[in-house]
Each structure stands twice: as C-alpha cells, then as structure tokens.
Design a protein around this motif. Structure first.
Motif, PDB file in Angstrom:
ATOM      1  N   PHE A 135       0.850  -1.193   0.000  1.00 13.96           N
ATOM      2  CA  PHE A 135       0.000   0.000   0.000  1.00 13.96           C
ATOM      3  C   PHE A 135       0.881   1.236   0.000  1.00 13.96           C
ATOM      4  O   PHE A 135       2.113   1.148   0.000  1.00 13.96           O
ATOM      5  CB  PHE A 135      -0.972  -0.006   1.188  1.00 13.96           C
ATOM      6  N   ARG A 136       0.255   2.384  -0.011  1.00 14.81           N
ATOM      7  CA  ARG A 136       0.995   3.645  -0.022  1.00 14.81           C
ATOM      8  C   ARG A 136       0.561   4.523   1.145  1.00 14.81           C
ATOM      9  O   ARG A 136      -0.603   4.507   1.538  1.00 14.81           O
ATOM     10  CB  ARG A 136       0.751   4.401  -1.339  1.00 14.81           C
ATOM     11  N   LEU A 137       1.499   5.266   1.649  1.00 13.58           N
ATOM     12  CA  LEU A 137       1.221   6.291   2.648  1.00 13.58           C
ATOM     13  C   LEU A 137       1.390   7.637   1.961  1.00 13.58           C
ATOM     14  O   LEU A 137       2.458   7.922   1.400  1.00 13.58           O
ATOM     15  CB  LEU A 137       2.180   6.165   3.832  1.00 13.58           C
ATOM     16  N   ILE A 138       0.350   8.449   1.981  1.00 13.83           N
ATOM     17  CA  ILE A 138       0.401   9.739   1.302  1.00 13.83           C
ATOM     18  C   ILE A 138       0.029  10.846   2.279  1.00 13.83           C
ATOM     19  O   ILE A 138      -0.748  10.638   3.213  1.00 13.83           O
ATOM     20  CB  ILE A 138      -0.536   9.781   0.081  1.00 13.83           C
ATOM     21  N   GLY A 139       0.624  12.017   2.101  1.00 15.80           N
ATOM     22  CA  GLY A 139       0.320  13.131   2.982  1.00 15.80           C
ATOM     23  C   GLY A 139       1.377  14.207   2.890  1.00 15.80           C
ATOM     24  O   GLY A 139       1.999  14.407   1.846  1.00 15.80           O
ATOM     25  N   ARG A 140       1.591  14.878   3.995  1.00 13.19           N
ATOM     26  CA  ARG A 140       2.570  15.958   4.070  1.00 13.19           C
ATOM     27  C   ARG A 140       3.709  15.504   4.981  1.00 13.19           C
ATOM     28  O   ARG A 140       3.484  15.117   6.123  1.00 13.19           O
ATOM     29  CB  ARG A 140       1.926  17.226   4.632  1.00 13.19           C
ATOM     30  N   SER A 141       4.942  15.570   4.463  1.00 15.87           N
ATOM     31  CA  SER A 141       6.074  15.057   5.239  1.00 15.87           C
ATOM     32  C   SER A 141       7.085  16.152   5.544  1.00 15.87           C
ATOM     33  O   SER A 141       7.096  17.213   4.906  1.00 15.87           O
ATOM     34  CB  SER A 141       6.762  13.913   4.484  1.00 15.87           C
ATOM     35  N   ALA A 142       7.939  15.874   6.516  1.00 15.34           N
ATOM     36  CA  ALA A 142       9.013  16.799   6.898  1.00 15.34           C
ATOM     37  C   ALA A 142      10.085  16.003   7.623  1.00 15.34           C
ATOM     38  O   ALA A 142       9.810  14.950   8.209  1.00 15.34           O
ATOM     39  CB  ALA A 142       8.481  17.917   7.795  1.00 15.34           C
ATOM     40  N   ARG A 143      11.308  16.497   7.581  1.00 17.09           N
ATOM     41  CA  ARG A 143      12.396  15.897   8.352  1.00 17.09           C
ATOM     42  C   ARG A 143      12.399  16.527   9.740  1.00 17.09           C
ATOM     43  O   ARG A 143      12.415  17.762   9.882  1.00 17.09           O
ATOM     44  CB  ARG A 143      13.737  16.136   7.673  1.00 17.09           C
ATOM     45  N   VAL A 144      12.373  15.695  10.777  1.00 13.27           N
ATOM     46  CA  VAL A 144      12.316  16.187  12.155  1.00 13.27           C
ATOM     47  C   VAL A 144      13.286  15.381  13.009  1.00 13.27           C
ATOM     48  O   VAL A 144      13.621  14.236  12.669  1.00 13.27           O
ATOM     49  CB  VAL A 144      10.887  16.061  12.740  1.00 13.27           C
ATOM     50  N   PRO A 145      13.747  15.922  14.146  1.00 14.67           N
ATOM     51  CA  PRO A 145      14.621  15.159  15.038  1.00 14.67           C
ATOM     52  C   PRO A 145      13.825  14.159  15.869  1.00 14.67           C
ATOM     53  O   PRO A 145      12.651  14.389  16.183  1.00 14.67           O
ATOM     54  CB  PRO A 145      15.253  16.249  15.922  1.00 14.67           C
ATOM     55  N   LEU A 146      14.463  13.054  16.202  1.00 19.41           N
ATOM     56  CA  LEU A 146      13.848  12.028  17.036  1.00 19.41           C
ATOM     57  C   LEU A 146      13.888  12.458  18.496  1.00 19.41           C
ATOM     58  O   LEU A 146      14.948  12.834  19.008  1.00 19.41           O
ATOM     59  CB  LEU A 146      14.591  10.701  16.861  1.00 19.41           C
ATOM     60  N   ILE A 147      12.746  12.415  19.170  1.00 21.47           N
ATOM     61  CA  ILE A 147      12.649  12.735  20.595  1.00 21.47           C
ATOM     62  C   ILE A 147      11.988  11.554  21.285  1.00 21.47           C
ATOM     63  O   ILE A 147      10.886  11.153  20.917  1.00 21.47           O
ATOM     64  CB  ILE A 147      11.859  14.036  20.831  1.00 21.47           C
ATOM     65  N   HIS A 148      12.671  10.979  22.284  1.00 22.78           N
ATOM     66  CA  HIS A 148      12.186   9.755  22.914  1.00 22.78           C
ATOM     67  C   HIS A 148      11.066   9.990  23.924  1.00 22.78           C
ATOM     68  O   HIS A 148      10.177   9.160  24.079  1.00 22.78           O
ATOM     69  CB  HIS A 148      13.340   9.039  23.621  1.00 22.78           C
ATOM     70  N   HIS A 149      11.111  11.109  24.640  1.00 21.51           N
ATOM     71  CA  HIS A 149      10.156  11.320  25.732  1.00 21.51           C
ATOM     72  C   HIS A 149       9.434  12.655  25.567  1.00 21.51           C
ATOM     73  O   HIS A 149      10.046  13.667  25.228  1.00 21.51           O
ATOM     74  CB  HIS A 149      10.875  11.282  27.086  1.00 21.51           C
ATOM     75  N   GLY A 150       8.140  12.617  25.807  1.00 21.74           N
ATOM     76  CA  GLY A 150       7.349  13.835  25.742  1.00 21.74           C
ATOM     77  C   GLY A 150       6.982  14.196  24.322  1.00 21.74           C
ATOM     78  O   GLY A 150       7.423  13.576  23.349  1.00 21.74           O
ATOM     79  N   PRO A 151       6.137  15.227  24.172  1.00 17.29           N
ATOM     80  CA  PRO A 151       5.704  15.652  22.835  1.00 17.29           C
ATOM     81  C   PRO A 151       6.894  16.120  21.995  1.00 17.29           C
ATOM     82  O   PRO A 151       7.849  16.700  22.510  1.00 17.29           O
ATOM     83  CB  PRO A 151       4.743  16.812  23.135  1.00 17.29           C
ATOM     84  N   ASN A 152       6.823  15.859  20.711  1.00 18.39           N
ATOM     85  CA  ASN A 152       7.843  16.343  19.783  1.00 18.39           C
ATOM     86  C   ASN A 152       7.355  17.668  19.208  1.00 18.39           C
ATOM     87  O   ASN A 152       6.425  17.691  18.397  1.00 18.39           O
ATOM     88  CB  ASN A 152       8.067  15.323  18.665  1.00 18.39           C
ATOM     89  N   PRO A 153       7.959  18.787  19.611  1.00 14.55           N
ATOM     90  CA  PRO A 153       7.444  20.092  19.160  1.00 14.55           C
ATOM     91  C   PRO A 153       7.545  20.281  17.653  1.00 14.55           C
ATOM     92  O   PRO A 153       6.760  21.030  17.067  1.00 14.55           O
ATOM     93  CB  PRO A 153       8.325  21.093  19.912  1.00 14.55           C
ATOM     94  N   HIS A 154       8.492  19.626  17.008  1.00 15.98           N
ATOM     95  CA  HIS A 154       8.648  19.749  15.556  1.00 15.98           C
ATOM     96  C   HIS A 154       7.482  19.077  14.833  1.00 15.98           C
ATOM     97  O   HIS A 154       6.973  19.602  13.838  1.00 15.98           O
ATOM     98  CB  HIS A 154       9.982  19.140  15.125  1.00 15.98           C
ATOM     99  N   ILE A 155       7.060  17.925  15.353  1.00 17.90           N
ATOM    100  CA  ILE A 155       5.896  17.255  14.774  1.00 17.90           C
ATOM    101  C   ILE A 155       4.633  18.046  15.074  1.00 17.90           C
ATOM    102  O   ILE A 155       3.766  18.216  14.202  1.00 17.90           O
ATOM    103  CB  ILE A 155       5.788  15.820  15.316  1.00 17.90           C
ATOM    104  N   GLN A 156       4.520  18.546  16.305  1.00 17.44           N
ATOM    105  CA  GLN A 156       3.352  19.349  16.655  1.00 17.44           C
ATOM    106  C   GLN A 156       3.224  20.572  15.754  1.00 17.44           C
ATOM    107  O   GLN A 156       2.128  20.919  15.298  1.00 17.44           O
ATOM    108  CB  GLN A 156       3.447  19.790  18.119  1.00 17.44           C
ATOM    109  N   ALA A 157       4.363  21.208  15.477  1.00 17.62           N
ATOM    110  CA  ALA A 157       4.350  22.392  14.618  1.00 17.62           C
ATOM    111  C   ALA A 157       3.951  22.028  13.195  1.00 17.62           C
ATOM    112  O   ALA A 157       3.227  22.775  12.521  1.00 17.62           O
ATOM    113  CB  ALA A 157       5.726  23.063  14.624  1.00 17.62           C
TER     114      ALA A 157
END
Length: 288
Positions: A135-157
């Motif tokens: 199958f395919r995954l489609i959407g909007r992508s971005a390169r972000v840093p990996l964060i192990h604990h707590g919300p990832n502000p880059h993904i949230q943004a």
C-alpha cells in the motif's frame, strides 16, 4: 533475544581493539542488524555504536595511564590519528588523554552491560498480527529530530501548520488499513539515537491502485506482516511507553523481529485537547 544480546556484549568486550562488523555478528546470533540495533537501543538506553565507543574509551583509559605513545594507543583502538582518538576520548571522559596522563583523571567508566529478563506478568499487551498487501502512505512530510520522551514540538508544529481543510481532505482519501489520519515515522536511524533525523509524514494509507494527488508526498510500503499494538491513555506518554514495552516485553516473548519499514500510529479516538487518546501502533515485523 536476551541471551543473544548478552553474547553480543561479550563479543564486543573481547574485540574492542578490532573492527566489529555488526551485520555479520547479527547473522551469527540469528538476528538481523536492523532488529539487533533497534532492540539494543531500546533496552540499553543508548545506541549500539555509542556503547562500543564508551567501552573502547573505558578500556583505553588504562593504556593512556601507562607509558605507551598516544599514537600507538590510538592505532590500537582503530583511530588513524591522535586527534581523532583524543576527540573520542574527550567525548566519553570529558577531558583529553593528555590531561588524564598528567593528572590521573577524571575518568568515566562504562561498565559492561548485562541484559536480564524480568518477569512480572502484570501487564497484558493488546496485540494482533496483520498481513497486508502493498500500500501507499500519502500526505505531508518533513524531516524532524527524534525525541524519545514527551511531545515532539517539531511534529506538533508540522501538524498545526496544516489547515483544517487539509486534514479533512486527507482523511477522505483514506481507503485501506490502517484507517484514518496517521502519524508515520520513516527512515529512522537504526540505532534510534536521540536527536537523529527521521521523516515524519502526516497522512493516510491508500491502495496501490489509488490515483495520487501530485502535491502530496508518498511512501511506498511493500507487502508484509505487521504487529499492531493497541494503547489508550495519556498522550503521547502511553504511546511511548507502549513502544518501550514492545522491546522489553513483547519481542523477547514472541517469535517475531522488527524488519525495515515505517512505524505507523493510527489515532482511533482522542480528547479535544489531545491530552488522552486511543491509538494503534503498527510495527513492521517478520518471523524470527
């Protein structure tokens, strides 16, 4: 798997002055390099490459305190120059080898790891195995840093930057499992190092035959097997704890191992402020 990881650390300690081929070592232990690195990182709390470096510099400190030339010590531990060796030594001990030779320290020791399986039996993981065609995954992508604990502000943004109409449009495009809006992590560093970059895609899953809007990013997903873990509670803590439990509890107890591919989070239900959620974690797996 626990026995294999202990064999791994024993081998590393016996070959600290040699080049260690992790791929060959993984095969000899009946694992893949990808699974070995991911499980080691999850259980040890550090990448495998970082552990090897720390152990090398721990043992090298004894040689530094001796009378051998620093260049000879550097070459013994696989470094082509005293400068490269000094950088690695300083990154572990906080001071250079010259300082240690003069002052006797300070030194930071990385003990040899020993993995043990603790059986508690008080947590049941709600899991199913799903065989999926390509199958395919489609959407909007971005390169972000990996964060192990707590919300990832880059993904949230990234999510917040998408207008509500775009969320609705993406959701309408979903036509195969996993259903609904998805949070996808792809191209993740095999060592799962904190701060390393990954590709985050906010989108949906569609069949291979689905016409693709040109402006959307696409991740092609080949046919394969997935382990699907259900989790609900405080978000994103419950999702992060579920991922950790797959390494500490589920994989050591089941005949499956991770295979390369994206990890997918499907949010089934959530509070209005996203403080709590019911979700599924999809991990690509193969029989061990």
């Amino acid at each position: 798997m626990i026995a294999a990881l202990n064999q791994l650390v024993d081998f590393i300690d016996g070959h600290l002055t040699e080049e260690i081929n992790i791929d060959d070592l993984a095969v000899s232990l009946g694992m893949t390099e990808y699974h070995l690195r991911r499980m080691f990182s999850a259980l040890a709390g550090m990448p495998l490459s970082e552990y090897v470096r720390r152990r090398r510099m721990t043992v090298a400190a004894t040689d530094v305190l001796g009378t051998s030339e620093l260049l000879a010590i550097a070459v013994r531990y696989g470094y082509g120059s005293t400068e490269a060796f000094s950088r690695a030594f300083r990154s572990v001990h906080g001071v250079g080898p010259g300082d240690v030779r003069r002052d006797g320290g300070p030194l930071r020791t990385q003990p040899q790891l020993r993995f043990r399986l603790t059986v508690e039996g008080n947590t049941t993981m709600d899991t199913r195995i799903a065989d999926r065609p390509a199958f395919r995954l489609i959407g909007r992508s971005a390169r972000v840093p990996l964060i192990h604990h707590g919300p990832n502000p880059h993904i949230q943004a990234r999510i917040a930057s998408l207008p509500a109409a775009e969320h609705a449009r993406l959701k309408e495009l979903s036509n195969t499992n996993p259903v609904g809006l998805l949070q996808v992590s792809a191209d993740v560093d095999p060592d799962y190092r904190e701060g390393s970059e990954l590709t985050y895609l906010h989108g949906v899953a569609v069949t291979e035959a689905t016409p693709l809007p040109e402006e959307l990013d696409v991740i092609e997903v080949p046919a394969g097997t997935w382990a699907v873990f259900h989790a609900e509670g405080e978000y994103p803590a419950v999702l992060q704890s579920t991922w950790a439990a797959t390494a500490t509890d589920w994989f050591p107890s089941n005949p499956w191992r991770l295979r390369p591919g994206p990890s997918i989070v499907a949010v089934l239900d959530r509070a209005a402020d996203f403080s709590t959620a019911s979700c599924e974690l999809w991990l690509p797996v193969e029989r061990a």
